[in-house]
Structures are given as structure tokens and as C-alpha cells.
Write a protein that holds these residues in place. Sequence first.
Motif, short mmCIF file in Angstrom:
data_model
loop_
_atom_site.label_atom_id
_atom_site.label_comp_id
_atom_site.label_asym_id
_atom_site.label_seq_id
_atom_site.Cartn_x
_atom_site.Cartn_y
_atom_site.Cartn_z
N VAL A 65 107.71 68.59 37.08
CA VAL A 65 106.81 67.68 37.79
C VAL A 65 106.79 68.03 39.27
O VAL A 65 105.73 68.10 39.90
CB VAL A 65 107.24 66.21 37.56
N VAL A 66 107.94 68.27 39.84
CA VAL A 66 108.07 68.58 41.27
C VAL A 66 107.36 69.89 41.61
O VAL A 66 106.84 70.06 42.71
CB VAL A 66 109.56 68.62 41.67
N ASP A 67 107.31 70.81 40.65
CA ASP A 67 106.71 72.13 40.88
C ASP A 67 105.18 72.14 40.89
O ASP A 67 104.58 73.12 41.31
CB ASP A 67 107.20 73.13 39.83
N LEU A 68 104.53 71.05 40.46
CA LEU A 68 103.07 71.01 40.40
C LEU A 68 102.47 70.65 41.77
O LEU A 68 103.05 69.84 42.50
CB LEU A 68 102.61 70.00 39.37
N PRO A 69 101.30 71.23 42.10
CA PRO A 69 100.67 70.88 43.39
C PRO A 69 100.32 69.39 43.46
O PRO A 69 100.56 68.74 44.46
CB PRO A 69 99.40 71.73 43.42
N TYR A 70 99.73 68.86 42.39
CA TYR A 70 99.40 67.43 42.29
C TYR A 70 99.69 66.98 40.87
O TYR A 70 99.53 67.75 39.92
CB TYR A 70 97.92 67.15 42.60
N VAL A 71 100.12 65.72 40.76
CA VAL A 71 100.47 65.15 39.46
C VAL A 71 99.78 63.79 39.32
O VAL A 71 99.82 62.97 40.24
CB VAL A 71 102.00 64.96 39.33
N LEU A 72 99.19 63.55 38.17
CA LEU A 72 98.56 62.28 37.86
C LEU A 72 99.62 61.36 37.25
O LEU A 72 100.26 61.73 36.26
CB LEU A 72 97.41 62.49 36.87
N VAL A 73 99.82 60.17 37.84
CA VAL A 73 100.76 59.18 37.32
C VAL A 73 100.09 57.80 37.40
O VAL A 73 99.03 57.64 38.02
CB VAL A 73 102.09 59.13 38.09
N GLY A 74 100.74 56.82 36.83
CA GLY A 74 100.23 55.45 36.90
C GLY A 74 100.16 54.96 38.33
O GLY A 74 100.74 55.54 39.25
N SER A 75 99.46 53.85 38.50
CA SER A 75 99.32 53.23 39.82
C SER A 75 100.02 51.89 39.90
O SER A 75 99.93 51.20 40.91
CB SER A 75 97.84 53.04 40.15
N PRO B 279 91.88 65.87 44.10
CA PRO B 279 92.41 67.23 43.99
C PRO B 279 92.44 67.76 42.57
O PRO B 279 92.62 68.95 42.36
CB PRO B 279 93.81 67.14 44.58
N LEU B 280 92.25 66.90 41.57
CA LEU B 280 92.11 67.32 40.18
C LEU B 280 91.41 66.23 39.40
O LEU B 280 91.32 65.10 39.84
CB LEU B 280 93.47 67.67 39.56
N GLY B 281 90.85 66.61 38.27
CA GLY B 281 90.13 65.66 37.43
C GLY B 281 88.72 65.40 37.91
O GLY B 281 88.27 65.93 38.93
N ASP B 282 88.00 64.59 37.14
CA ASP B 282 86.61 64.26 37.42
C ASP B 282 86.50 62.74 37.58
O ASP B 282 86.25 62.03 36.60
CB ASP B 282 85.72 64.77 36.28
#
Length: 185
Positions: free
Chosen positions: A146-156, A4-7
Motif C-alpha cells: 500500500v505504501v509503495d503505490l503513488p495513490y491509494v483509494l480507501v474509505g472516507s 489522480p486515478l479513477g473516473d
Amino acid sequence: MRAPLGDFDTALPAPDCLDDLVAPVADAVRTWRGAVPAEQIVYVDTEPEWADTAVFVEHYGRDLLERSANCVVVAGRRGGGTTLAACVVPSTTRVDVNGIVRRQLGARKASFASMDTATGETGMEYGGITPVGLPADWAVLVDSAVVDLPYVLVGSGRRRGKLLVPGKAFAQLPGAVVLEGLGVS
């Protein structure tokens, strides 16, 4: 699947790649409950040597900087006791440890937990700690941005790979407390 975001070359629903996740994160995805289905959490494969934010966005997309969050472990102390918690803030900010965190934990003193404590207590790799799969008795303090963003990138949970999580899912994590201004410039 397209992320949903990034490449990213590899993007899969997290439930389809549990073997790529550390045990506590895989368990959290496997037993996920909430309004956001687990299938909307996306695992993206990344190179561990590009895990640090500046290098990461150079390789996977400049737009990720504004859509990334850091998860850090903090220790609040009062008397002889220590309370561990996690803080999730936009990657362009820093955690207000001595203000909001200290007050929220009811601590006299708060600081970032040591690397050994953070990795030992979470079962995750340093540089990849994620709020998904933290110990159930921890507070997970989440900046409202953070909660307001459609998608958030975080660690795994590992330095290799990241999770793309719908922002509203952070408010559904066990122990989650959404706070205004947790991340400061």
C-alpha cells in the motif's frame, strides 16, 4: 480538480470538503502533519450503493482494483484484555489475522472486530472505515504494498465518498507500522 486515478465526477482536496467527512476523519485532515500535505489527500464523491469493491470498480474504473486498499478493524485478545487495531491491505488480498496481526499485537487470539465495535470505536460507517482519523492509541498495520503505490483509494469514514491518499502518507499516520505480507492472497 481531476482525481489522480479513477473516473469521478467530483474530486476535491480533502481540506476543502470537511463537511462531507465524519468528525474523526475531518479532525484528522484539519490537523494533518507530515511530509505529504493534506491538500494531496483527495475526496471523491461516490454513490453509497456502489461502495462494495466489485460494483465500485465497474462504475468508477477497473484500474482502481489494483490501487485500492481495505481498512479493517481487528481485535487482539490476551488474558482478559482486548486490543483494537486497524489493518490496511490491498483490496485484492485478505488480512493475515491469525499470523502477522496476532504476533504484531502480542495477542493469543485475533479476529475481526464486530460491526458494532468497529463503528462504535471509530465513529465511522461500516463499509467506509478509513485509517485516516482512527483513535490515536490504535496500531495501524499497513501492508508495504500500500505504501509503495503513488495513490491509494480507501474509505472516507462514510459509505458515500472515498479518499485518494498518497501511499507514503499511510506510513505517517499515528500508530502506523508498515509490514511485509500483511495482506495475503
